[in-house]
Design an enzyme around this catalytic site. Sequence first.
Site, short mmCIF file in Angstrom:
data_model
loop_
_atom_site.label_atom_id
_atom_site.label_comp_id
_atom_site.label_asym_id
_atom_site.label_seq_id
_atom_site.Cartn_x
_atom_site.Cartn_y
_atom_site.Cartn_z
CD GLU A 71 -2.70 1.04 2.63
OE1 GLU A 71 -3.86 1.45 2.60
OE2 GLU A 71 -2.17 0.56 3.66
CE LYS A 144 -7.62 0.26 3.60
NZ LYS A 144 -6.49 1.06 4.16
CB CYS A 187 -3.85 -1.98 4.52
SG CYS A 187 -2.91 -1.55 6.02
#
Length: 310
Positions: A71, A144, A187
């Site tokens: 990321e 995300k 993440c």
Amino acid sequence: MMIRVQVAIHSLQYFKHYSVQGTRTIVSMSNPLAAICQMTSTSDKNKNLETICSLVNEAKQRHASIAFFPEACDYLADNKSSIVEMAEPLDGSTVTAYKKLACDNDMWLSFGGVHEKLGNDAERISNSHILINNKGDITQVYRKIHLFDMENKETGVRLMESDYVQQGSEILPPVTTPIGKLGLSICYDIRFPEISLALRNMGSQILTYPSAFTYQTGAAHWEVLLRARAIETQCYVIAAAQTGAHNKKRVSWGHAMIIDPWGAVIAQCAEKTGIAVAEIDLEILNKIRKNMPCDEHRRTDLYPVIQPLK
């Protein structure tokens, strides 16, 4: 550079996994190799790109068919205005360079968590995981869905992703790659087993969690969460990571790793910029699922079923 070799031999007698860290690669079978990359991004895009090019070159030399980047591999700025201002659309110079890099090296590349400029929006961007094939084509873009918001008044640390990121709205089906069917996440998604189970239910064999875990949360939870996601889904888990100090405000945990479907760490980076390589053996995955058929034992009559997305 330290050479660390671990052989994962678990109770099902699968003697094929070799964990390698360093400049040499030990290959036990003719299975495809995946490389996880670890770096320390800063606000200098050109320097970050140079690091990425160097790591791709090393992955190529070690015969990896796909390399995974963390990321914020494009940049990591220290304030909201800079983060938004520096973002580019997917046809911008940064992603164009990534596509050329994949094509020139005949390698698939995963860039998990680039800052994507969204149209004319001057306040928000997307945190986007881009998968590029060996021809230089973008095969999937996952945005995300779980945003990391954390404000610790005791330590003075405030990380509010929702201040500048547009939340994603879709879990995407896995992509067929040289190492298997790949499900994309980013993440903080790792803390929500629902997305990993959804991706498994959609056919994923490998789950990805490119990350920039904070030092404190990484020290406590990083490996535990990754191994849990692998065990509960019976998937390989590949987690590239940011490491070290990016600026005065931000330090990342590092410890990029690859975990097999049994939950064993089969490759792990040291604390500096570098790569680690491991085999992805789908025969082992299939045997684990056959010998421990957890999906057949789910009590869907007692709890909601995670349905495949259309």
